[in-house]
Structure formats: structure tokens, C-alpha cells
Design an enzyme around this catalytic site. Structure first.
Site, short mmCIF file in Angstrom:
data_model
loop_
_atom_site.label_atom_id
_atom_site.label_comp_id
_atom_site.label_asym_id
_atom_site.label_seq_id
_atom_site.Cartn_x
_atom_site.Cartn_y
_atom_site.Cartn_z
N ARG A 64 11.53 -0.92 12.35
CA ARG A 64 10.18 -0.97 12.93
C ARG A 64 10.01 -2.19 13.83
NH1 ARG A 64 5.72 0.26 8.33
NH2 ARG A 64 4.52 -1.00 9.78
N ARG B 89 -9.51 0.64 8.57
CA ARG B 89 -9.06 -0.71 8.92
C ARG B 89 -10.09 -1.45 9.76
NH1 ARG B 89 -3.26 0.24 8.29
NH2 ARG B 89 -2.01 -1.62 8.63
N ARG C 2 11.84 -6.23 5.08
CA ARG C 2 11.81 -4.81 5.44
C ARG C 2 12.37 -4.60 6.85
NH1 ARG C 2 6.24 -1.51 5.18
NH2 ARG C 2 5.82 -2.69 7.08
N ARG D 48 -0.07 -9.72 13.05
CA ARG D 48 -0.64 -8.60 12.28
C ARG D 48 -1.52 -9.12 11.15
NH1 ARG D 48 4.55 -5.56 10.60
NH2 ARG D 48 3.17 -4.21 9.41
N LYS E 295 0.84 -1.21 0.00
CA LYS E 295 0.00 0.00 0.00
C LYS E 295 0.87 1.26 0.00
CE LYS E 295 -2.07 -1.17 3.89
NZ LYS E 295 -1.56 -2.50 4.29
#
Ligand code: B4P
Length: 192
Positions: A135, A90, A129, A147, A14
Site C-alpha cells: 500500500r 470518518r 504492514r 494520516r 479496525k
């Protein structure tokens, strides 16, 4: 004016596709994840509140998210060509609030474009990532799987919400970034 919801599980691309769309169509980007990370970096109260939810891979409470989006829409609606909503809504409650907000500003949602990516590919992308993003929610497989599960339980019903409004369009999310971008652009040109 075009107002696009870019939808999909964590790691679907996204954020990646949003950047390209904003440049091509000169749209305003609303990424709730980025907004939270900005608050976090600035050490605001909102950032502190969001951090524990984000680090654990859970959703930040609706009321907080909706307030933040309302503020961003209020600041930008007068001079925008339209929006890319990235990572929002969401939950169904967020989708209902978004409809109310868009009615308030007289700019309806044009379409929801939903990136389709299998779980194994999402897991790989997010682990990768995690090597560079710093993160906390990208760095371990249990959190990533959590998640994806939160997405299935709480976020996937948002797709039905837009299907009922005949605004839902599935987009193949596996392939090169440019291929996926071209598919998204063709769809935008169809619905606009
Ligand atoms: P977000 O910031 O929205 O992040 P995301 O779901 O992890 O990522 P995205 O799908 O944008 O992936 P990207 O393009 O970067 O959310 C983070 C957290 O914030 C949530 O867990 C939640 O706690 C909170 N939050 C945010 N919004 C909320 C809301 N509305 N309500 C409640 N809580 C909220 O891509 C991922 C990786 O894949 C990148 O490394 C990229 O390079 C790679 N990639 C992209 N496209 C690819 C392709 N075609 N092929 C191979 N790799 C690709």
C-alpha cells in the site's frame, strides 16, 4: 440486529478486529478502505478518483464515500443480521448522512467502539504492514504521520458526535489481538 461502528486512527486494528467480529456475529462488513481498494484493483472510475486521495493519505470526498456506502446498504439490508462499519464514518458530515441512511432502512446504530492506540504504536504497526501490504499509504513515515494528523483534525470530532448520542465506548487497543477481541465482545454483549 446489531450495528457497530469500529472507530480508531489508522492502524488501530479496525480491519483486524472486524474480520473476527464478522465471523463470530455473522455481520455484514462495510470497510470503506476495502471498497476503495476493490474499485482501484478493478480500475473503475470511482477507484481512479479515490486513488490520488488515498495514496497521499487524505480523505476521499464525503459525497463519493456516502454514495458508495448507500449502495452497499441498499444491496444488503434485507438479509443482514447487522453491520460492522469499519473506517466509516470518518467525518461529521459522513456521520450525519449515516444516521439518515440508517433511519431510511430502519436500523439504528447500536454503538461506536473506539480503539485507543498511542501514535508511536500506530506508526510502528503501519511501517511494519508496509513491508508486505504494497500500500502506497503505508510505506513512508511522513505519509503515516500525515494520516494520523488527518485523523486528529477531521475524524476525531466524529467521536464527540456519538458521545452526544451516548453511543461512544472507548476500548483499549494495545495488547494481543485476542485480548482486544474479547474486550470488544464483552462490550457488544453489554450494549446489545
Ligand atoms: P482504511 O482501509 O480504513 O485503513 P487503516 O485506517 O489504515 O487501517 P486499520 O485501522 O483497519 O488497520 P489494521 O487493522 O489493518 O483506510 C485507508 C484510506 O482509505 C484512508 O487513508 C482514506 O484515504 C481512505 N478512506 C477509507 N475510508 C474513508 C472514509 N470513510 N472517508 C474518506 N476516506 C476514506 O491494522 C494495521 C496493522 O496493525 C496491521 O498490519 C495489523 O496486523 C496490525 N495490528 C492490528 N492489531 C494489532 C495488535 N493488537 N497488536 C499489534 N499489531 C496489530
Amino acid at each position: 440486529m446489531i450495528n457497530i461502528i469500529l472507530f480508531g486512527p489508522p492502524g488501530a486494528g479496525k480491519g483486524t478486529q472486524s474480520e473476527k467480529l464478522i465471523e463470530k456475529y455473522q455481520l455484514t462488513h462495510i470497510s470503506t478502505g476495502d471498497l476503495f481498494r476493490k474499485h482501484l484493483g478493478e480500475g473503475t472510475e470511482l477507484g481512479k478518483l479515490a486513488q490520488s486521495y488515498m495514496d497521499a493519505g487524505n480523505l476521499v470526498p464525503d459525497k463519493v464515500v456516502i454514495g458508495m456506502v448507500d449502495e452497499k446498504l441498499g444491496d444488503t439490508y434485507k438479509e443482514t443480521n447487522g453491520y460492522i462499519l469499519d473506517g466509516f464514518p470518518r467525518t461529521v458530515a459522513q456521520a450525519e448522512s449515516l444516521d439518515q441512511l440508517m433511519a431510511k432502512y430502519e436500523m439504528p446504530i447500536t454503538a461506536m467502539l473506539a480503539l485507543q492506540v498511542p501514535d508511536a504504536e500506530l506508526e510502528q504497526r503501519l511501517m511494519k504492514r508496509g513491508e508486505t501490504s504494497g500500500r502506497a499509504d503505508d510505506q513512508n513515515m511522513d505519509k503515516i504521520k500525515h494520516r494520523i494528523q488527518v485523523y486528529k483534525n477531521e475524524t476525531l470530532p466524529v467521536a464527540d458526535y456519538y458521545q452526544k448520542q451516548e453511543k461512544y465506548h472507548a476500548i483499549e487497543g494495545v495488547g494481543s489481538i485476542d485480548e482486544i477481541f474479547n474486550t470488544i465482545c464483552s462490550k457488544i454483549e453489554q450494549v446489545n
